[in-house]
Write a protein that holds these residues in place. Structure first.
Motif, PDB file in Angstrom:
ATOM      1  N   ILE A  26       0.847  -1.193   0.000  1.00 38.96           N
ATOM      2  CA  ILE A  26       0.000   0.000   0.000  1.00 38.96           C
ATOM      3  C   ILE A  26       0.881   1.242   0.000  1.00 38.96           C
ATOM      4  O   ILE A  26       1.498   1.571   1.019  1.00 38.96           O
ATOM      5  CB  ILE A  26      -0.922   0.027   1.245  1.00 38.96           C
ATOM      6  CG1 ILE A  26      -1.713  -1.282   1.344  1.00 38.96           C
ATOM      7  CG2 ILE A  26      -1.861   1.222   1.205  1.00 38.96           C
ATOM      8  CD1 ILE A  26      -2.447  -1.438   2.672  1.00 38.96           C
ATOM      9  N   PRO A  27       0.991   1.958  -1.125  1.00 36.47           N
ATOM     10  CA  PRO A  27       1.698   3.248  -1.110  1.00 36.47           C
ATOM     11  C   PRO A  27       0.953   4.245  -0.232  1.00 36.47           C
ATOM     12  O   PRO A  27      -0.242   4.480  -0.423  1.00 36.47           O
ATOM     13  CB  PRO A  27       1.675   3.674  -2.584  1.00 36.47           C
ATOM     14  CG  PRO A  27       1.420   2.414  -3.351  1.00 36.47           C
ATOM     15  CD  PRO A  27       0.532   1.590  -2.472  1.00 36.47           C
ATOM     16  N   VAL A  28       1.658   4.822   0.729  1.00 34.35           N
ATOM     17  CA  VAL A  28       1.024   5.768   1.645  1.00 34.35           C
ATOM     18  C   VAL A  28       2.087   6.709   2.197  1.00 34.35           C
ATOM     19  O   VAL A  28       3.194   6.287   2.547  1.00 34.35           O
ATOM     20  CB  VAL A  28       0.284   5.035   2.788  1.00 34.35           C
ATOM     21  CG1 VAL A  28       1.219   4.119   3.558  1.00 34.35           C
ATOM     22  CG2 VAL A  28      -0.392   6.019   3.731  1.00 34.35           C
ATOM     23  N   GLY A  29       1.772   7.995   2.269  1.00 29.54           N
ATOM     24  CA  GLY A  29       2.670   8.959   2.881  1.00 29.54           C
ATOM     25  C   GLY A  29       4.015   9.071   2.220  1.00 29.54           C
ATOM     26  O   GLY A  29       5.016   9.350   2.891  1.00 29.54           O
ATOM     27  N   GLY A  30       4.104   8.842   0.933  1.00 29.11           N
ATOM     28  CA  GLY A  30       5.386   8.897   0.250  1.00 29.11           C
ATOM     29  C   GLY A  30       6.206   7.640   0.383  1.00 29.11           C
ATOM     30  O   GLY A  30       7.279   7.523  -0.224  1.00 29.11           O
ATOM     31  N   GLY A  31       5.723   6.669   1.155  1.00 37.32           N
ATOM     32  CA  GLY A  31       6.410   5.393   1.327  1.00 37.32           C
ATOM     33  C   GLY A  31       5.500   4.238   0.985  1.00 37.32           C
ATOM     34  O   GLY A  31       4.485   4.405   0.305  1.00 37.32           O
ATOM     35  N   LYS A  32       5.853   3.034   1.475  1.00 33.52           N
ATOM     36  CA  LYS A  32       5.067   1.846   1.175  1.00 33.52           C
ATOM     37  C   LYS A  32       4.900   0.995   2.428  1.00 33.52           C
ATOM     38  O   LYS A  32       5.875   0.691   3.128  1.00 33.52           O
ATOM     39  CB  LYS A  32       5.738   1.014   0.078  1.00 33.52           C
ATOM     40  CG  LYS A  32       5.751   1.682  -1.287  1.00 33.52           C
ATOM     41  CD  LYS A  32       6.402   0.788  -2.330  1.00 33.52           C
ATOM     42  CE  LYS A  32       6.390   1.456  -3.699  1.00 33.52           C
ATOM     43  NZ  LYS A  32       7.044   0.613  -4.734  1.00 33.52           N
ATOM     44  N   VAL A  33       3.644   0.601   2.676  1.00 37.23           N
ATOM     45  CA  VAL A  33       3.339  -0.366   3.722  1.00 37.23           C
ATOM     46  C   VAL A  33       3.228  -1.740   3.064  1.00 37.23           C
ATOM     47  O   VAL A  33       2.592  -1.885   2.011  1.00 37.23           O
ATOM     48  CB  VAL A  33       2.012  -0.023   4.428  1.00 37.23           C
ATOM     49  CG1 VAL A  33       1.610  -1.138   5.389  1.00 37.23           C
ATOM     50  CG2 VAL A  33       2.137   1.298   5.170  1.00 37.23           C
ATOM     51  N   TYR A  34       3.869  -2.743   3.669  1.00 39.56           N
ATOM     52  CA  TYR A  34       3.786  -4.115   3.169  1.00 39.56           C
ATOM     53  C   TYR A  34       3.227  -5.000   4.273  1.00 39.56           C
ATOM     54  O   TYR A  34       3.706  -4.985   5.415  1.00 39.56           O
ATOM     55  CB  TYR A  34       5.167  -4.610   2.748  1.00 39.56           C
ATOM     56  CG  TYR A  34       5.172  -6.040   2.249  1.00 39.56           C
ATOM     57  CD1 TYR A  34       4.841  -6.337   0.928  1.00 39.56           C
ATOM     58  CD2 TYR A  34       5.512  -7.094   3.096  1.00 39.56           C
ATOM     59  CE1 TYR A  34       4.844  -7.646   0.470  1.00 39.56           C
ATOM     60  CE2 TYR A  34       5.527  -8.400   2.639  1.00 39.56           C
ATOM     61  CZ  TYR A  34       5.182  -8.673   1.326  1.00 39.56           C
ATOM     62  OH  TYR A  34       5.188  -9.970   0.877  1.00 39.56           O
ATOM     63  N   LEU A  35       2.195  -5.783   3.940  1.00 35.69           N
ATOM     64  CA  LEU A  35       1.548  -6.704   4.871  1.00 35.69           C
ATOM     65  C   LEU A  35       1.655  -8.111   4.312  1.00 35.69           C
ATOM     66  O   LEU A  35       1.424  -8.338   3.113  1.00 35.69           O
ATOM     67  CB  LEU A  35       0.075  -6.339   5.056  1.00 35.69           C
ATOM     68  CG  LEU A  35      -0.226  -4.902   5.478  1.00 35.69           C
ATOM     69  CD1 LEU A  35      -1.714  -4.619   5.365  1.00 35.69           C
ATOM     70  CD2 LEU A  35       0.265  -4.648   6.898  1.00 35.69           C
ATOM     71  N   PHE A  36       1.975  -9.085   5.174  1.00 32.94           N
ATOM     72  CA  PHE A  36       2.194 -10.445   4.704  1.00 32.94           C
ATOM     73  C   PHE A  36       1.688 -11.456   5.726  1.00 32.94           C
ATOM     74  O   PHE A  36       1.873 -11.289   6.937  1.00 32.94           O
ATOM     75  CB  PHE A  36       3.688 -10.671   4.452  1.00 32.94           C
ATOM     76  CG  PHE A  36       4.117 -12.110   4.455  1.00 32.94           C
ATOM     77  CD1 PHE A  36       3.702 -12.971   3.457  1.00 32.94           C
ATOM     78  CD2 PHE A  36       4.955 -12.605   5.440  1.00 32.94           C
ATOM     79  CE1 PHE A  36       4.100 -14.306   3.450  1.00 32.94           C
ATOM     80  CE2 PHE A  36       5.363 -13.927   5.441  1.00 32.94           C
ATOM     81  CZ  PHE A  36       4.933 -14.782   4.442  1.00 32.94           C
ATOM     82  N   TYR A  37       1.041 -12.516   5.212  1.00 35.20           N
ATOM     83  CA  TYR A  37       0.686 -13.675   6.035  1.00 35.20           C
ATOM     84  C   TYR A  37       0.937 -14.930   5.216  1.00 35.20           C
ATOM     85  O   TYR A  37       0.522 -15.025   4.054  1.00 35.20           O
ATOM     86  CB  TYR A  37      -0.784 -13.652   6.460  1.00 35.20           C
ATOM     87  CG  TYR A  37      -1.210 -14.927   7.161  1.00 35.20           C
ATOM     88  CD1 TYR A  37      -0.953 -15.106   8.510  1.00 35.20           C
ATOM     89  CD2 TYR A  37      -1.823 -15.960   6.454  1.00 35.20           C
ATOM     90  CE1 TYR A  37      -1.313 -16.282   9.159  1.00 35.20           C
ATOM     91  CE2 TYR A  37      -2.186 -17.144   7.087  1.00 35.20           C
ATOM     92  CZ  TYR A  37      -1.924 -17.293   8.442  1.00 35.20           C
ATOM     93  OH  TYR A  37      -2.268 -18.464   9.081  1.00 35.20           O
TER      94      TYR A  37
END
Length: 422
Positions: free
Chosen positions: A314-325
């Protein structure tokens, strides 16, 4: 100073004829330093579960690559890449050419190389894995998937193999394929040489009364003389599609007699991702999934496992959040309960779950900051740990252990890191 000019100057320092030839070549120095501070937990053999802190270097590297035009659209290519132990300085793992190193030819027909590289299965990792943090560090998603912590001769499918020949195709409307064959021979067998003290010919192992070195009897990631005598080899291939918002790939890897005579291993992996682009102002979404099927041959029968996972970027705030399961199921098959290959155990309570969340932010095209938390939730008999920068946990519990033996550890970690590319 321009990196290409520096590389040419280095070549010129060795020999004037080489310098003259290098004038027609495109030679580049490159690398990256990836360092982090970690706070790690994982149950120990005595039952304790302390929090420790570490400074780690994550796939840091320094290399030189070049291309020479041979005419008619044909190029000669080479690369020499070495691991850099940025946390401790020079280490045994940081020798010259310790990472992707090869020489070959490239043209409109594709690319053929010979040297040392990761197998084609590894090309699927950026489709699904934590690409925002460069698919490395304790945030690497190849801990359960592909048995990343295990060497090739211990059942791993995420190893960098020497003695390899590889072909990479050109792009056909978004489709590419790669094929690789790795001999398990004795050339360069320095870190995994098998001998007994005193020598015991033939070197098929050391009797209990004879001291043995702490090395692999089956040649680690490169092979040895015993492996070449039994005609051991590794072969693998992939087919990848990348076009617009879609990425998908399927890959296999087969180890023939790598872990010993008449013991074959096979792994199949499929991965797919779709980038939805911007779904609302300031936010985007990329979803991915992976499925893996592994089969090991053992003296008591087949040992099998399924793994699956989902991830979101998820691109957010100029960066990227990565979620993994991800989830690795119990070891199954006809092998006896308790049979173990690498991290995989046959029997009940041998499943594990791996999940993480991370955030990465680029300060510039060359400098990246990241942070994240990851946990490998082993059931009592499971033995999984981090792929990169593994952490020692209790792995003594088995399907036959008494209740007094602590269950195996569940490693977890909080990480703060910085990367600089050059």
């Amino acid at each position: 100073m321009n990196k290409k000019l520096v590389a040419l100057a280095v070549a010129g320092a060795f020999a004037l004829p080489l310098a003259a030839q290098a004038q027609t070549a495109n030679v580049t120095l490159y690398g990256r330093l990836n360092m982090d501070l970690e706070f790690i937990k994982g149950k120990q053999a005595d039952g304790s579960d302390p929090t420790v802190n570490r400074v780690s270097s994550n796939s840091s590297r320094f290399g030189m690559r070049g291309t020479e035009s041979l005419g008619g659209g044909l190029n000669a290519i080479f690369q020499i890449e070495s691991n850099v132990s940025g946390d401790t300085g020079n280490a045994a793992s940081s020798g010259l050419a310790s990472r992707e190193t090869f020489v070959g030819l490239q043209g409109s027909w594709g690319k053929g190389t010979i040297g040392k590289f990761l197998m084609p299965l590894d090309d699927l990792h950026p489709i699904f894995g934590n690409a925002p943090t460069l698919t490395t560090s304790i945030l690497a998603t190849a801990a359960l998937w592909a048995y990343g912590p295990s060497a090739k001769d211990a059942g791993g499918f995420d190893a960098r193999l020497g003695n390899s020949i590889r072909y990479d195709s050109p792009n056909f409307s978004g489709f590419t394929t790669a094929w690789q064959y790795s001999t398990r021979d004795s050339s360069g067998d320095t870190q995994n040489f098998v001998s007994c003290t005193p020598p015991v010919p033939p070197a098929t192992g050391c009797p209990p009364t004879v001291a043995a070195p702490a090395t692999s009897a089956n040649g680690g990631d490169n092979g040895n003389h015993l492996a070449e005598l039994r005609h051991a080899y590794v072969v693998g291939g992939n087919l990848i599609y990348a076009n617009g918002p879609w990425q998908a790939g399927i890959a296999f890897e087969h180890n023939k007699k790598v872990r010993g005579p008449d013991l074959d291993d096979t792994d199949w992996t499929a991965a797919v991702a779709y980038d939805f682009g911007t779904i609302m102002q300031g936010f985007g979404l990329r979803l991915a999934g992976v499925y893996e099927r592994t089969k090991y041959e053992t003296p008591t029968g087949d040992l099998k496992r399924n793994f699956w996972g989902v991830s979101g970027t998820i691109p957010v705030g100029g960066g990227k959040v990565y979620l993994f399961y991800g989830r690795a199921n119990d070891g199954s098959g006809s092998a006896a309960d308790g049979t173990t290959v690498g991290q995989l155990v046959k029997g009940p309570d041998s499943a594990s779950q791996h999940w993480e969340v991370s955030y990465s932010y680029s300060l510039s095209p060359r400098t990246l900051l990241y942070t994240g938390y990851t946990r490998i939730n082993n059931e009592c008999n499971a033995k999984y740990t981090f792929n990169i920068n593994g952490y020692t946990i209790n792995t003594a519990h088995s399907v036959t252990s008494a209740d007094t033996v602590p269950c195996n550890g569940k490693p977890s970690g909080l990480i703060f890191g910085i990367v600089h590319f050059f």
